[in-house]
Motif scaffolding. Structure first.
Motif, PDB file in Angstrom:
ATOM      1  N   ASP A  30      48.382  20.413  -5.651  1.00  0.00           N
ATOM      2  CA  ASP A  30      49.099  20.773  -4.347  1.00  0.00           C
ATOM      3  C   ASP A  30      49.353  19.716  -3.542  1.00  0.00           C
ATOM      4  OD1 ASP A  30      50.227  22.698  -2.836  1.00  0.00           O
ATOM      5  OD2 ASP A  30      48.328  22.949  -1.549  1.00  0.00           O
ATOM      6  N   ASP A  94      48.648  19.136   3.385  1.00  0.00           N
ATOM      7  CA  ASP A  94      47.588  19.727   2.360  1.00  0.00           C
ATOM      8  C   ASP A  94      46.097  19.183   3.117  1.00  0.00           C
ATOM      9  OD1 ASP A  94      46.876  21.555   0.597  1.00  0.00           O
ATOM     10  OD2 ASP A  94      46.302  20.056  -0.823  1.00  0.00           O
ATOM     11  N   HIS A 120      47.554  24.548   4.736  1.00  0.00           N
ATOM     12  CA  HIS A 120      46.933  26.001   4.937  1.00  0.00           C
ATOM     13  C   HIS A 120      45.491  25.845   5.032  1.00  0.00           C
ATOM     14  CE1 HIS A 120      46.203  25.929   0.255  1.00  0.00           C
ATOM     15  NE2 HIS A 120      46.387  24.944   0.311  1.00  0.00           N
ATOM     16  N   HIS A 121      44.744  24.821   5.330  1.00  0.00           N
ATOM     17  CA  HIS A 121      43.393  25.012   5.317  1.00  0.00           C
ATOM     18  C   HIS A 121      43.000  25.654   6.640  1.00  0.00           C
ATOM     19  CE1 HIS A 121      43.782  21.798   2.224  1.00  0.00           C
ATOM     20  NE2 HIS A 121      42.479  22.385   1.812  1.00  0.00           N
ATOM     21  N   THR A 139      50.105  24.561   0.094  1.00  0.00           N
ATOM     22  CA  THR A 139      50.980  23.826   1.093  1.00  0.00           C
ATOM     23  C   THR A 139      52.293  23.499   0.224  1.00  0.00           C
ATOM     24  OG1 THR A 139      49.182  22.626   1.855  1.00  0.00           O
ATOM     25  CG2 THR A 139      51.266  21.357   2.054  1.00  0.00           C
ATOM     26  N   ASP A 171      47.004  25.443  -6.990  1.00  0.00           N
ATOM     27  CA  ASP A 171      46.251  26.136  -6.036  1.00  0.00           C
ATOM     28  C   ASP A 171      46.037  27.636  -5.770  1.00  0.00           C
ATOM     29  OD1 ASP A 171      45.315  23.740  -4.454  1.00  0.00           O
ATOM     30  OD2 ASP A 171      46.158  24.499  -2.529  1.00  0.00           O
TER      31      ASP A 171
HETATM   32 MN    MN Z   1      46.010  23.053  -0.977  1.00  0.00          MN
END
Ligand code: MN
Ligand code: 5GP
Length: 331
Positions: A30, A94, A120-121, A139, A171
């Protein structure tokens, strides 16, 4: 992303700019797919783009367009510093906090260029521009959505599409995680229409094993797998000496943790590996067991609810801590 932020970015990008794209240490599919997907798009718009990774990444990711121009900070510090100092905009992809880019972080921090987070964390820090969606599967999906917001999705070429497809595929564990939505499949459908050779991408990433990598996996499963039935947990640990024995190459242990998680009844799994003198840990879980929280609380790490990473200075301490605290997270 707020409309105001988006409009500002759009007008900033309406003339050619010097742009740096960076992503987390130990780049995965990703990280590289979203970085090179975005880089290829920005280049078609006339920008001068450099992708700078903190360190090296596995050979099975080195087929994406633009790969040969990626600068690894750990090997080319001076060049990376020069380029970063001249950057007018820095995309941070990411990862949720600058410490995730390791020794490159102070260089990015000291740059005056505005920083755009696309990630997206869980628990993202605030950047100058923020496009964070912790429910997104990848991401790479967010890069697609970002290009849509810019009104430029028609500029997605086969090369860009294959980068983004690789990010989404890896991912999501090949489209199997709970984070995959109908929107993900719609995006993937569009990417295939743009020319993605889905079987070719899969082959490049997953059917590219060396014999020694498979033997290392066999060793992990045969001799190193420990199950803790009372905690619905399982783990595997590997020392540097064991890696050497199997001629370890970057990426060889990726995915090992998933085998521990695939055991019937197991809902949380860990993989501990000694690398460069520290213990790097991969956690995976099912349902509402938050390995993000576990890793934040005890291993100085984080990530997603069901996939997270962390570190420790010592193998025994790491494993003992995992065994001691795991019961607090499994209910
Ligand atoms: Mn990722
Ligand atoms: P992996 O186990 O595949 O290395 O990482 C799983 C997830 O956790 C990825 O999304 C990765 O970005 C994140 N992650 C891995 N290691 C760390 C870490 O040391 N700190 C934080 N905050 N996240 C990590």
């Amino acid at each position: 992303m707020k409309a105001e932020e988006l409009n500002q970015l759009k007008s900033f990008l309406s003339v050619p700019r010097r742009i740096v794209i960076t992503t987390h240490k130990g780049p995965d599919g990703d990280a590289m797919g979203s970085s090179l997907g975005l880089a290829n798009y920005l280049q078609t718009k006339g920008h001068i783009v450099s992708v700078i990774t903190p360190n090296d990444y596995p050979i099975f990711l080195k087929w994406m367009k633009g790969n040969d121009d990626v600068i690894e900070y750990c090997y080319h510090e001076e060049k990376a510093k020069r380029i970063t100092a001249k950057a007018e905009l820095i995309f941070c992809l990411d990862f949720n906090t600058l410490s995730r880019i390791d020794t490159y972080a102070p260089v990015v921090e000291s740059s005056k260029a505005p920083k755009v987070l696309i990630d997206h964390h869980q628990q993202p820090d605030i950047f100058d521009y923020n496009f964070s969606d912790t429910t997104a599967c990848s991401t790479a999906q967010l890069i697609f959505e970002f290009l849509e917001l810019l009104g430029d999705d028609h500029l997605i070429t086969q090369d860009i599409a294959e980068c983004l497809y690789a990010g989404i595929m890896t991912d999501t564990g090949n489209f199997k995680f709970n984070s995959v939505t109908s929107k993900t499949h719609q995006i993937v459908s569009t990417l295939i229409e743009k020319g993605v050779r889905n079987d070719w991408v899969y082959d490049k990433i997953h059917d590219n094993n060396s014999v020694s990598r498979l033997k290392l996996l066999g060793y992990c499963l045969n001799e190193k797998l420990e199950v803790l039935p009372e905690f619905n947990a399982a783990y595997i640990c590997l020392t540097e000496e064991e890696l050497k024995r199997f001629n370890f190459q970057k990426g060889d242990t990726e995915g090992v943790v998933n085998y521990a998680l695939s055991i019937k009844g197991v809902r949380v799994a860990a993989f501990f590996v000694q690398k460069d003198g520290i213990i790097k840990i991969s956690f995976r879980s099912k349902g509402d067991i938050s390995v993000n929280q576990l890793s934040r609380d005890h291993f100085g790490g984080g990530g997603h609810i069901n996939a997270a990473g962390g570190a420790s200075s010592d193998m025994d301490t790491a494993v003992q801590t995992f065994k001691k605290v795991i019961s607090n997270y499994i209910n």
